[in-house]
Each structure stands twice: as C-alpha cells, then as structure tokens.
Write a protein that holds these residues in place. Structure first.
Motif, PDB file in Angstrom:
ATOM      1  N   ASN A  35       0.823  -1.196   0.000  1.00 24.10           N
ATOM      2  CA  ASN A  35       0.000   0.000   0.000  1.00 24.10           C
ATOM      3  C   ASN A  35       0.860   1.249   0.000  1.00 24.10           C
ATOM      4  N   SER A  36       0.541   2.209  -0.877  1.00 26.03           N
ATOM      5  CA  SER A  36       1.209   3.504  -0.802  1.00 26.03           C
ATOM      6  C   SER A  36       0.697   4.218   0.439  1.00 26.03           C
ATOM      7  N   ILE A  37       1.499   5.091   0.973  1.00 24.01           N
ATOM      8  CA  ILE A  37       1.106   5.794   2.189  1.00 24.01           C
ATOM      9  C   ILE A  37       1.040   7.292   1.892  1.00 24.01           C
ATOM     10  N   SER A  80      -4.949   4.302   1.675  1.00 25.76           N
ATOM     11  CA  SER A  80      -3.920   4.214   0.645  1.00 25.76           C
ATOM     12  C   SER A  80      -4.521   4.449  -0.740  1.00 25.76           C
ATOM     13  N   PRO A  81      -3.978   5.398  -1.500  1.00 27.56           N
ATOM     14  CA  PRO A  81      -4.517   5.610  -2.837  1.00 27.56           C
ATOM     15  C   PRO A  81      -4.094   4.523  -3.839  1.00 27.56           C
ATOM     16  N   ILE A  82      -2.925   3.958  -3.667  1.00 31.02           N
ATOM     17  CA  ILE A  82      -2.441   2.921  -4.590  1.00 31.02           C
ATOM     18  C   ILE A  82      -2.281   1.635  -3.802  1.00 31.02           C
ATOM     19  N   LYS A  83      -2.999   0.599  -4.232  1.00 29.57           N
ATOM     20  CA  LYS A  83      -3.025  -0.670  -3.509  1.00 29.57           C
ATOM     21  C   LYS A  83      -2.665  -1.796  -4.466  1.00 29.57           C
ATOM     22  N   LEU A  84      -1.797  -2.695  -4.020  1.00 26.86           N
ATOM     23  CA  LEU A  84      -1.448  -3.876  -4.799  1.00 26.86           C
ATOM     24  C   LEU A  84      -1.823  -5.118  -4.002  1.00 26.86           C
ATOM     25  N   GLY A  85      -2.578  -6.004  -4.611  1.00 27.24           N
ATOM     26  CA  GLY A  85      -2.872  -7.301  -4.035  1.00 27.24           C
ATOM     27  C   GLY A  85      -1.873  -8.292  -4.600  1.00 27.24           C
ATOM     28  N   MET A  86      -1.073  -8.904  -3.737  1.00 32.89           N
ATOM     29  CA  MET A  86       0.046  -9.738  -4.155  1.00 32.89           C
ATOM     30  C   MET A  86      -0.191 -11.207  -3.821  1.00 32.89           C
ATOM     31  N   LYS A  87       0.326 -12.077  -4.690  1.00 36.35           N
ATOM     32  CA  LYS A  87       0.301 -13.524  -4.447  1.00 36.35           C
ATOM     33  C   LYS A  87       1.738 -13.995  -4.343  1.00 36.35           C
ATOM     34  N   LEU A  88       2.052 -14.679  -3.252  1.00 28.62           N
ATOM     35  CA  LEU A  88       3.403 -15.194  -3.044  1.00 28.62           C
ATOM     36  C   LEU A  88       3.767 -16.166  -4.162  1.00 28.62           C
ATOM     37  N   GLN A  89       4.931 -15.957  -4.767  1.00 30.84           N
ATOM     38  CA  GLN A  89       5.424 -16.832  -5.816  1.00 30.84           C
ATOM     39  C   GLN A  89       6.695 -17.576  -5.411  1.00 30.84           C
ATOM     40  N   ASP A  90       7.556 -16.906  -4.651  1.00 28.67           N
ATOM     41  CA  ASP A  90       8.837 -17.530  -4.287  1.00 28.67           C
ATOM     42  C   ASP A  90       9.437 -16.758  -3.125  1.00 28.67           C
ATOM     43  N   GLN A  91      10.358 -17.398  -2.455  1.00 30.54           N
ATOM     44  CA  GLN A  91      11.184 -16.735  -1.452  1.00 30.54           C
ATOM     45  C   GLN A  91      12.613 -17.209  -1.666  1.00 30.54           C
ATOM     46  N   VAL A  92      13.520 -16.258  -1.686  1.00 27.10           N
ATOM     47  CA  VAL A  92      14.912 -16.551  -1.989  1.00 27.10           C
ATOM     48  C   VAL A  92      15.766 -16.161  -0.789  1.00 27.10           C
ATOM     49  N   PRO A  93      16.346 -17.165  -0.104  1.00 25.97           N
ATOM     50  CA  PRO A  93      17.215 -16.833   1.033  1.00 25.97           C
ATOM     51  C   PRO A  93      18.495 -16.149   0.547  1.00 25.97           C
ATOM     52  N   ILE A  94      18.895 -15.131   1.267  1.00 21.90           N
ATOM     53  CA  ILE A  94      20.148 -14.438   0.979  1.00 21.90           C
ATOM     54  C   ILE A  94      21.112 -14.803   2.098  1.00 21.90           C
ATOM     55  N   ASP A 123       0.900   9.147 -11.557  1.00 22.57           N
ATOM     56  CA  ASP A 123       1.361  10.455 -11.095  1.00 22.57           C
ATOM     57  C   ASP A 123       1.470  10.429  -9.573  1.00 22.57           C
ATOM     58  N   LEU A 124       2.615  10.020  -9.062  1.00 22.16           N
ATOM     59  CA  LEU A 124       2.818   9.896  -7.617  1.00 22.16           C
ATOM     60  C   LEU A 124       2.716  11.248  -6.918  1.00 22.16           C
ATOM     61  N   ASP A 125       3.095  12.305  -7.609  1.00 22.95           N
ATOM     62  CA  ASP A 125       3.032  13.652  -7.045  1.00 22.95           C
ATOM     63  C   ASP A 125       1.590  14.038  -6.714  1.00 22.95           C
ATOM     64  N   ALA A 126       0.646  13.657  -7.546  1.00 21.71           N
ATOM     65  CA  ALA A 126      -0.764  14.015  -7.357  1.00 21.71           C
ATOM     66  C   ALA A 126      -1.388  13.294  -6.161  1.00 21.71           C
ATOM     67  N   GLY A 127      -0.763  12.229  -5.705  1.00 26.69           N
ATOM     68  CA  GLY A 127      -1.325  11.456  -4.602  1.00 26.69           C
ATOM     69  C   GLY A 127      -0.891  11.884  -3.227  1.00 26.69           C
ATOM     70  N   ASN A 128      -0.037  12.918  -3.142  1.00 29.64           N
ATOM     71  CA  ASN A 128       0.507  13.347  -1.845  1.00 29.64           C
ATOM     72  C   ASN A 128       1.078  12.157  -1.092  1.00 29.64           C
ATOM     73  N   LEU A 129       1.894  11.376  -1.794  1.00 30.63           N
ATOM     74  CA  LEU A 129       2.449  10.147  -1.227  1.00 30.63           C
ATOM     75  C   LEU A 129       3.785  10.397  -0.549  1.00 30.63           C
TER      76      LEU A 129
END
Length: 160
Positions: A35-37, A80-94, A123-129
């Motif tokens: 979520n953008s803040i 949050s004006p910009i929201k992403l719904g994510m699906k886990l695909q992988d995890q890579v240990p570092i 336009d991220l500027d327009a979102g006051n992010l």
C-alpha cells in the motif's frame, strides 16, 4: 522483477530472535498487500513496525482502517490511494546476511483515475504520497522531470 507477468520483490529482515508476523502471515495465506502511504498517514504507518504480539493488530493499535476486498485475506490500507494485491510466488534466502527476498505476482492493482496521467503513467506527485529513507525518515514524492525511454544509444549530443 518482471513485467509480464508482473513480479515485485522486497527484502524481509532475518527471522530469528525477533518474531516476523508479516512473514508468517505471507507464508500462511500466500497473499499480502502493498500500500502507498499518503503523507497524512506517515506517523501512524511508521508505528506499525512496532513489535506487537501475534494477537495484537497493528491496524487497531495505530488507528489505521483496514479494507478487505477482491477476495484477499490480507487487508489493504483503506486510506492508501495505490493498492497492490500480491500472491506469493517464491522466497529466496540471501545467505550473506540472513535476509529473504519475497517475490510476489501482482494480482490486483488499484489506482484511482486522478492518479493516472494522460500518458498512462502513475502520477505519484498528485497522490501526496510519502517515500522513506532508511527505517524512519519520510519524504514527499514530487515529480522532477520525465524523459523518453532510451533505445539505440539515443544519448543527447550535449552529454559529449
């Protein structure tokens, strides 16, 4: 990490002595949100990083309203004006430092029309992010300029 399909990655701090409830939730549900803040929410958002117990909700503790939609178990941040719904695909240990790269596919992208510029860019500027540097320093996001996508060594002559 890719555009077709659209993948995003982020680094999860080491799991060990400190509980990582976000990591546990991602593994359990295989969905999460990004979520953008807005600048008006930075103080509340900052304090969600507190070490709450498994039973405590950072949404409740920090007075942030969750929003459930699109059939996702993971909540979005309502403000949050910009929201992403994510699906886990992988995890890579570092191995270098014990962190983990979490890789997810973008399943839902929610952007209000007023944040989409005429050229189709967000336009991220327009979102006051807000943006963040390090763990605790926040900034306004302001557009400085826009340049063309560069192909075939299209570097302007005035650089030479």
């Amino acid at each position: 990490l890719g555009s077709n399909p659209a993948y995003l990655g982020f680094i999860m701090r080491p799991v060990g002595d400190v509980p990582r409830h976000t990591y546990e939730n991602i593994l359990e549900n295989e969905t999460y949100t990004i979520n953008s803040i807005p600048t008006s929410l930075i103080e509340k958002a900052h304090y969600t990083s507190g070490k709450f117990t498994r039973e405590e909700s950072e949404f409740e503790k920090c007075e942030i309203e969750p929003q459930y939609m699109d059939g996702f178990k993971a909540p979005y941040v309502k403000e949050s004006p910009i929201k992403l719904g994510m699906k886990l695909q992988d995890q890579v240990p570092i191995k270098l430092n014990g962190t983990t790269m979490i890789i997810g596919s973008i399943e839902h992208l929610i952007i209000p029309d007023n944040l989409v510029a005429k050229n189709g860019y967000v336009d991220l500027d327009a979102g006051n992010l807000a943006g963040i540097s390090g763990l605790n320093t926040y900034y306004d996001l302001k557009k400085l300029d826009q340049f063309p996508f560069v192909r075939n060594n299209q570097v302007p002559d005035h650089f030479n």
